[in-house]
Design a protein around this motif. Structure first.
Motif, PDB file in Angstrom:
ATOM      1  N   GLY A 207      55.380  42.506  38.871  1.00  0.00           N
ATOM      2  CA  GLY A 207      55.447  43.858  39.404  1.00  0.00           C
ATOM      3  C   GLY A 207      54.062  44.439  39.627  1.00  0.00           C
ATOM      4  N   ALA A 208      54.031  45.630  40.197  1.00  0.00           N
ATOM      5  CA  ALA A 208      52.773  46.314  40.501  1.00  0.00           C
ATOM      6  C   ALA A 208      52.700  47.588  39.679  1.00  0.00           C
ATOM      7  CB  ALA A 208      52.676  46.611  42.000  1.00  0.00           C
ATOM      8  N   THR A 209      52.354  47.447  38.415  1.00  0.00           N
ATOM      9  CA  THR A 209      52.284  48.585  37.493  1.00  0.00           C
ATOM     10  C   THR A 209      50.836  48.850  37.125  1.00  0.00           C
ATOM     11  OG1 THR A 209      54.419  47.941  36.554  1.00  0.00           O
ATOM     12  CG2 THR A 209      53.105  49.539  35.317  1.00  0.00           C
ATOM     13  N   ARG A 210      50.372  50.043  37.449  1.00  0.00           N
ATOM     14  CA  ARG A 210      48.981  50.379  37.161  1.00  0.00           C
ATOM     15  C   ARG A 210      48.706  50.303  35.660  1.00  0.00           C
ATOM     16  NH1 ARG A 210      46.256  52.842  41.510  1.00  0.00           N
ATOM     17  NH2 ARG A 210      47.635  53.576  43.193  1.00  0.00           N
ATOM     18  N   MET A 211      47.539  49.789  35.346  1.00  0.00           N
ATOM     19  CA  MET A 211      47.033  49.734  33.968  1.00  0.00           C
ATOM     20  C   MET A 211      47.959  48.954  33.036  1.00  0.00           C
ATOM     21  SD  MET A 211      44.260  51.524  34.471  1.00  0.00           S
ATOM     22  CE  MET A 211      43.595  52.090  32.907  1.00  0.00           C
ATOM     23  N   TYR A 212      48.753  48.053  33.611  1.00  0.00           N
ATOM     24  CA  TYR A 212      49.621  47.219  32.774  1.00  0.00           C
ATOM     25  C   TYR A 212      49.644  45.776  33.287  1.00  0.00           C
ATOM     26  CZ  TYR A 212      53.670  45.578  30.131  1.00  0.00           C
ATOM     27  OH  TYR A 212      54.513  44.854  29.315  1.00  0.00           O
ATOM     28  N   THR A 213      50.065  45.602  34.522  1.00  0.00           N
ATOM     29  CA  THR A 213      50.027  44.269  35.129  1.00  0.00           C
ATOM     30  C   THR A 213      49.067  44.267  36.320  1.00  0.00           C
ATOM     31  OG1 THR A 213      51.901  44.756  36.568  1.00  0.00           O
ATOM     32  CG2 THR A 213      52.392  43.754  34.426  1.00  0.00           C
ATOM     33  N   GLU A 214      48.068  45.121  36.290  1.00  0.00           N
ATOM     34  CA  GLU A 214      47.186  45.341  37.435  1.00  0.00           C
ATOM     35  C   GLU A 214      45.989  44.397  37.395  1.00  0.00           C
ATOM     36  OE1 GLU A 214      45.140  49.118  39.807  1.00  0.00           O
ATOM     37  OE2 GLU A 214      45.778  49.322  37.725  1.00  0.00           O
ATOM     38  N   THR A 215      46.063  43.331  38.154  1.00  0.00           N
ATOM     39  CA  THR A 215      44.922  42.454  38.344  1.00  0.00           C
ATOM     40  C   THR A 215      44.067  42.995  39.500  1.00  0.00           C
ATOM     41  OG1 THR A 215      46.181  41.060  39.857  1.00  0.00           O
ATOM     42  CG2 THR A 215      46.205  40.447  37.522  1.00  0.00           C
ATOM     43  N   LEU A 216      42.952  42.347  39.773  1.00  0.00           N
ATOM     44  CA  LEU A 216      42.089  42.814  40.862  1.00  0.00           C
ATOM     45  C   LEU A 216      42.791  42.804  42.215  1.00  0.00           C
ATOM     46  CD1 LEU A 216      38.709  41.186  39.770  1.00  0.00           C
ATOM     47  CD2 LEU A 216      39.176  43.637  39.941  1.00  0.00           C
TER      48      LEU A 216
END
Length: 269
Positions: A207-216
């Motif tokens: 998923g695209a969750t800020r500050m959790y699964t957020e890669t570059l």
């Protein structure tokens, strides 16, 4: 000489396009704005997440890929061609498609998901999903590169070690792996580079969750989508810098013989 200049034209087009894209990113923001974006907590989080997950992913890919590459390089078995084709499939499958397949396989209705649920394990939509996606896409490169590295090592070295009383396992660890070390290091760098840049499969699995699964790459996507171009550009430049370092490392790992032959051909032309 006329052929030389004709060949220079397509090379010039490629170089200009790459310099144009990279230069546009570098000059998009004023230096003070770029510095602020690089120091933003979201950028720093994405960098830490990318480094941590990609290192873990490449270690897992090496753990799976090096033995697999050795098996493919040294042994024949029924269905080997089919297995090699399947192992190459992640390299040509669009990452979104690969991620969708893994999502269905590891979801609650999937076989893998049902098995993991028996142990209370959930990999989806978490940092573990990031690692899984990166490992999946990096493993194909590691297997192929490891296979090539072992094929480049003369099998007679291991046979001599066996005649001296060394078991096949110790011959692999003490003879063949050291001789294939340069190729295996190349496999690790290629796998790491692929894991760092992974986006599509990660989006599906984590998923695209800020500050959790957020890669570059995820940070670039999220901030471009929300109009925060400063952070998006900063994360893109960090990715480009890491890619440049890894490419430089690959060149350093290249065999001297190949470099000498290239220079020799260039001198003749």
């Amino acid at each position: 000489m006329r052929l030389y200049w004709l060949l220079c034209l397509p090379l010039l087009v490629l170089v200009i396009s790459i310099l144009g894209a990279v230069g546009s990113l570098v000059t998009y923001l004023p230096l003070d704005s770029l510095w602020q974006a690089l120091q933003d907590p979201e950028t720093l989080f994405a960098l830490r997440m990318s480094l941590a997950t990609s290192v873990l992913a490449v270690l897992l890919a090496l753990l799976l890929g090096v033995p697999s590459g050795y098996l493919l390089a040294r042994y024949a078995f029924p269905g080997k061609a089919l297995v090699e084709t399947l192992l190459d499939l992640p390299m040509v499958t669009p990452p979104l498609v690969a991620g969708m397949g893994l999502l269905f396989f590891l979801g609650q209705a999937g076989v893998g998901g049902q098995v993991l649920s028996q142990f209370g394990v959930s990999l989806l939509f978490s940092p573990a999903g990031v690692v899984l996606a990166q490992t999946y896409v990096a493993s194909a490169l590691v297997v192929r590169s490891a296979r090539a590295a072992f094929l480049a090592v003369d099998v007679d070295y291991a046979r001599v070690a066996n005649t001296l009383g060394m078991s096949p396992g110790w011959a692999l660890l003490l003879v063949e792996i050291p001789l294939a070390a340069r190729g295996l290091a190349t496999a690790a760098v290629l796998g790491w580079a692929r894991a760092l840049g992974e986006f599509g499969a990660t989006l599906m699995l984590a998923g695209a969750t800020r500050m959790y699964t957020e890669t570059l790459p995820m940070a670039v996507f999220l901030n471009i989508a929300s109009g925060e171009t400063g952070i998006a550009v900063a994360c893109a430049l960090v990715l480009l810098s890491l890619a440049f370092v890894l490419l430089l490392l690959l060149r350093l790992l290249a065999t001297p013989a190949g470099d000498e032959s290239d220079d020799h051909l260039a001198g003749r032309s």
